[in-house]
Enzyme design. Sequence first.
Site: not given
Length: 309
Positions: A16, A92, A186, A224, A255, A283, A290
Site C-alpha cells: 500500500d 500488486r 457487512n 455496521l 481488518d 474506529s 492513509g
Amino acid sequence: MKSYDIITLTVNPALDKSAKFSGLIAEQKIRCEAPRYDAGGGGINVSKAIHRLGGEALTIFTAGGPIGSMLETCLQEEAIPTLVISTKNWTRENFVAFDTHTQSQYRFGFPGAPLSEAEQQQINKVIKNTTAKYLVLSGSLNESLPADFYQQITKTTAPDTKIIVDTSGEALQKVLESKVYLVKPNVGELAKLIGVEKLEMDEVAQAAQELIAKGNVEIVVVSLGPHGAILVTKDQTEIVPAPNVVRKSTVGAGDSMVGGMVWALSQNKPLKEVVQWGVACGSAATMNEGTQLFKKDDAQRLFKWLQNK
C-alpha cells in the site's frame, strides 16, 4: 517451527502506497508529497493489528518480485513473524491519495496477479502442515483463484482449529458451505447470504440468526460501518455502537476490527468484550490518514469508552 495460537493467511497481499497532494486537475501533473509504504492485505493487516495489541500471529502470505520484497521488508521492520510463499508473478500495489485542498481521499486498488497451480498447492500444503487455535482467512482472492479456494483451505485445516473468515462475494458464500467459527459480513453481504435484496437495521440480528441456523458458522459479527457492529450467536446478541471520532481514512478499518476481535478471543475475553475490542480498533483505525491502521493508545481509550457506555 515455533507454534502460534493465531495464523493469518493472505493470498492476495498488496504493497500500500499513500501520499498527499493539493488540487486534482485533469491533464495536469499532480505533484505529491513523499509516499508512505505499508504492507497490506486482509490477513497481513489482521496480524499487524494483533501485534499492536501485544499479541502475536504467524503471517502467511504470497510474495513475488521487487514489490513482494518490499512487502517482506515492511513486515520485518514491524517485527511481524512471517512465512512467505514465493510466487513467479509480482505482488500488486494499491495507491491511496489524499487531497489536502478538498480533504478528499481517493483509493486505487489493483487486481492480484494469477497464482500458478503449483503455487496454489503450496498454499494448501503450508496450511496443512501448520497448527493453530485460530486461522484467519482474510482478504480478496486473486483473479485466477476459484471462488471456493478458501473452502478448499478449510478442508486441509486441523479439526480443532477455529476458522475466522473475512471476505466477500462468492468466496464468502462458498466458504460458508464448510464449517467455520466466525464470519464478519457487512449488512449488504449478510442480505445476499440469506437470499434477500436488502436488510433494515432492525432485521440484521434475525438475519444473522438465520445464517447460524444453517449450521456452518457459530458467530456472525455484522459490521455496521460508522454505526458499530452486532455480534450474534445461537444464544447471544451484542450490539456495540461506534464511538464518535474524527474520521480521516477508512483504509484497514475492517481488518483492524477483525484483528481486535481475534486478539480478544485469544485472550479468552467474553464475547461482549470481543466485539467491543473489534469496534474500538476499527474506529481507531479511521482516525489515522492513509494506510496506517490504528494506534494502540487510541484503541484502548475507545475500548474503555465502550465499556462505560
